[in-house]
Design a protein around this motif. Sequence first.
Motif, short mmCIF file in Angstrom:
data_model
loop_
_atom_site.label_atom_id
_atom_site.label_comp_id
_atom_site.label_asym_id
_atom_site.label_seq_id
_atom_site.Cartn_x
_atom_site.Cartn_y
_atom_site.Cartn_z
N GLY A 53 18.08 9.37 -3.10
CA GLY A 53 16.66 9.52 -3.41
C GLY A 53 15.85 8.83 -2.34
N LYS A 54 14.56 8.79 -2.48
CA LYS A 54 13.69 8.20 -1.45
C LYS A 54 13.09 6.88 -1.91
N LEU A 55 12.82 6.74 -3.19
CA LEU A 55 12.02 5.61 -3.66
C LEU A 55 12.85 4.34 -3.75
N ARG A 56 12.19 3.21 -3.48
CA ARG A 56 12.84 1.92 -3.35
C ARG A 56 13.00 1.28 -4.72
N TYR B 129 10.72 -2.39 -5.54
CA TYR B 129 9.24 -2.42 -5.62
C TYR B 129 8.61 -1.06 -5.85
N GLU B 130 9.41 -0.04 -6.20
CA GLU B 130 8.84 1.23 -6.66
C GLU B 130 9.49 1.64 -7.99
N VAL B 131 10.80 1.76 -8.01
CA VAL B 131 11.50 2.22 -9.23
C VAL B 131 11.35 1.22 -10.37
N LEU C 274 0.85 -1.19 0.00
CA LEU C 274 0.00 0.00 0.00
C LEU C 274 0.89 1.24 0.00
N ASP C 275 1.28 1.63 -1.21
CA ASP C 275 2.19 2.78 -1.34
C ASP C 275 1.39 4.08 -1.20
N GLY C 276 2.02 5.04 -0.54
CA GLY C 276 1.35 6.33 -0.38
C GLY C 276 0.42 6.35 0.82
N SER C 277 0.63 5.36 1.71
CA SER C 277 -0.37 5.17 2.78
C SER C 277 -0.46 6.37 3.72
N SER C 278 0.53 7.25 3.70
CA SER C 278 0.41 8.44 4.57
C SER C 278 -0.77 9.30 4.11
N ASN C 279 -1.26 9.02 2.89
CA ASN C 279 -2.38 9.82 2.37
C ASN C 279 -3.75 9.22 2.68
N ARG D 62 1.95 19.19 -10.96
CA ARG D 62 0.97 18.30 -10.31
C ARG D 62 1.77 17.34 -9.42
N TYR D 63 1.51 17.34 -8.13
CA TYR D 63 2.23 16.44 -7.23
C TYR D 63 1.29 15.96 -6.14
N VAL D 64 0.93 14.68 -6.20
CA VAL D 64 -0.01 14.09 -5.24
C VAL D 64 0.74 13.65 -3.98
N GLY D 65 1.97 13.16 -4.19
CA GLY D 65 2.71 12.63 -3.03
C GLY D 65 2.40 11.16 -2.82
N SER D 66 1.72 10.56 -3.79
CA SER D 66 1.45 9.13 -3.81
C SER D 66 1.97 8.65 -5.16
N MET D 67 3.06 7.86 -5.16
CA MET D 67 3.75 7.56 -6.42
C MET D 67 2.80 6.98 -7.47
N VAL D 68 1.91 6.08 -7.00
CA VAL D 68 1.03 5.42 -7.97
C VAL D 68 0.15 6.45 -8.68
N ILE E 295 6.51 14.45 -16.68
CA ILE E 295 7.61 13.79 -15.97
C ILE E 295 7.33 13.74 -14.48
N PHE E 296 7.73 12.63 -13.87
CA PHE E 296 7.66 12.46 -12.41
C PHE E 296 9.09 12.31 -11.91
N CYS E 297 9.45 13.09 -10.90
CA CYS E 297 10.83 13.07 -10.41
C CYS E 297 10.86 12.87 -8.90
N ILE F 279 7.02 16.95 -8.96
CA ILE F 279 8.18 16.86 -8.06
C ILE F 279 7.82 17.57 -6.77
N ASN F 280 8.41 17.17 -5.67
CA ASN F 280 8.12 17.84 -4.38
C ASN F 280 8.98 19.10 -4.28
N GLU F 281 8.40 20.21 -4.61
CA GLU F 281 9.14 21.49 -4.63
C GLU F 281 9.60 21.89 -3.24
P1 P6P Z 1 7.51 13.03 -0.30
C1 P6P Z 1 4.81 7.80 -0.32
O1 P6P Z 1 5.23 7.84 1.01
C2 P6P Z 1 6.04 7.68 -1.20
O2 P6P Z 1 6.76 6.54 -0.88
C3 P6P Z 1 5.63 7.67 -2.66
O3 P6P Z 1 4.39 7.09 -2.87
C4 P6P Z 1 5.63 9.13 -3.02
O4 P6P Z 1 5.94 9.37 -4.39
C5 P6P Z 1 6.74 9.70 -2.13
O5 P6P Z 1 6.86 8.82 -1.02
C6 P6P Z 1 6.39 11.09 -1.65
O6 P6P Z 1 7.49 11.52 -0.88
O7 P6P Z 1 8.88 13.16 0.34
O8 P6P Z 1 7.35 13.97 -1.48
O9 P6P Z 1 6.36 13.14 0.67
#
Ligand code: P6P
Length: 341
Positions: free
Chosen positions: A277-280, A283-285, A121-126, A247-253, A265-267, A214-216
């Motif tokens: 970077g942050k993404l794994r 199972y993400e990249v 469940l990616d993005g679960s903080s949302n 456009r940045y949702v903060g949920s990779m999917v 583009i998504f960065c 991108i997370n500005e």
């Molecule tokens: P940030 C969600 O926690 C996640 O792993 C991805 O789904 C999302 O793209 C990224 O982190 C968001 O990270 O640092 O911008 O909140």
Amino acid sequence: EAVAAAETDPLTLSAWILTQQHKSPGARGRLTVLLNAIGVGCKFVSSAVRRAGLAGMMGMAGSSNVQGEDQKKLDLVANEVFKNSLRRSGQCCILITEEEDEPIFIEEPFRGDYIVVFDPLDGSSNIDCGVSVGTIFGIYKAKNPGSGKYSLDDVLRPGTEMVAAGYCMYGSMSYMMITTGRGVAGFTLDPTLGEFVITHPNVQIPTKGNIYSINEGNAANWDPATKKYVEECKAGTYNKGKPYSLRYVGSMVADVHRTLLYGGIFCYPADKKSPKGKLRVLYEVFPMAFLVEQAGGKSTTGTSRSLEIVPDSIHGRAPIYLGSKEEVELIEKLKKECGCA
Ligand code: P6P
């Protein structure tokens, strides 16, 4: 005709998976069984996500995962659903999940020849605010099928060796995008049928976009090439003077799903705060890079093809820039010019 076809020839996920099997000479249907088990897991999680608000499943579970992130109840439910569904499929030898520190080795009589890496469940903080979340998965075939001998050597491999990958996004509807290496097909869960029905038979990402994602908030930590690219997007340099949209949702999917369908583009770059970077990777990249390439796009670390990374650990991270071919090539060009990784 399209509607008529759907009513008289409903191409469900299961039927589509079978068509892919028929294209693989000598296939014995084991990947078909495995992909269907993943589809069942996605239906269960979709149902849990939709009921969460009413079933008191929102909020924290009180534990934390290997990432040190607070685990929300739905995280744990999704993780258990996929572990059980994958084990019961009888096709897996190793499972790697974001929610567990160590690999899960499947023993007889349930053991098979596939390795599944997944973020249940990616993005679960949302979750608590109702923003789309999703499941991401990638599949390798063991190096020595049938040998009964499986190890991390079967897991720490470049993404180019994946045989299938996909995601399921739990949003306004539940959408699944999947590839077995012959393009990308998209499905929408029809709740009245309980089936994923094909809605995007051949996903092709636009070669150029006008959306950057991108997370500005991390801008102060970016490398010069990323800074330059974002500045030029805002200045309209790449779009005949018309600025791109952010456009940045903060949920990779969710961010990747939009990029696949609309282009752009998504960065998630490496930066001073997150040197890798942050993404794994596993199972993400890799799954997202596989899908985007199969849809005609590109995915890079900034200096090399994402799928050619050789992971050094099961929860290793990497920077990622993925999306429309022309956008990713702009980033790679800027990275070369500034000599930054
Ligand atoms: P940030 C969600 O926690 C996640 O792993 C991805 O789904 C999302 O793209 C990224 O982190 C968001 O990270 O640092 O911008 O909140």
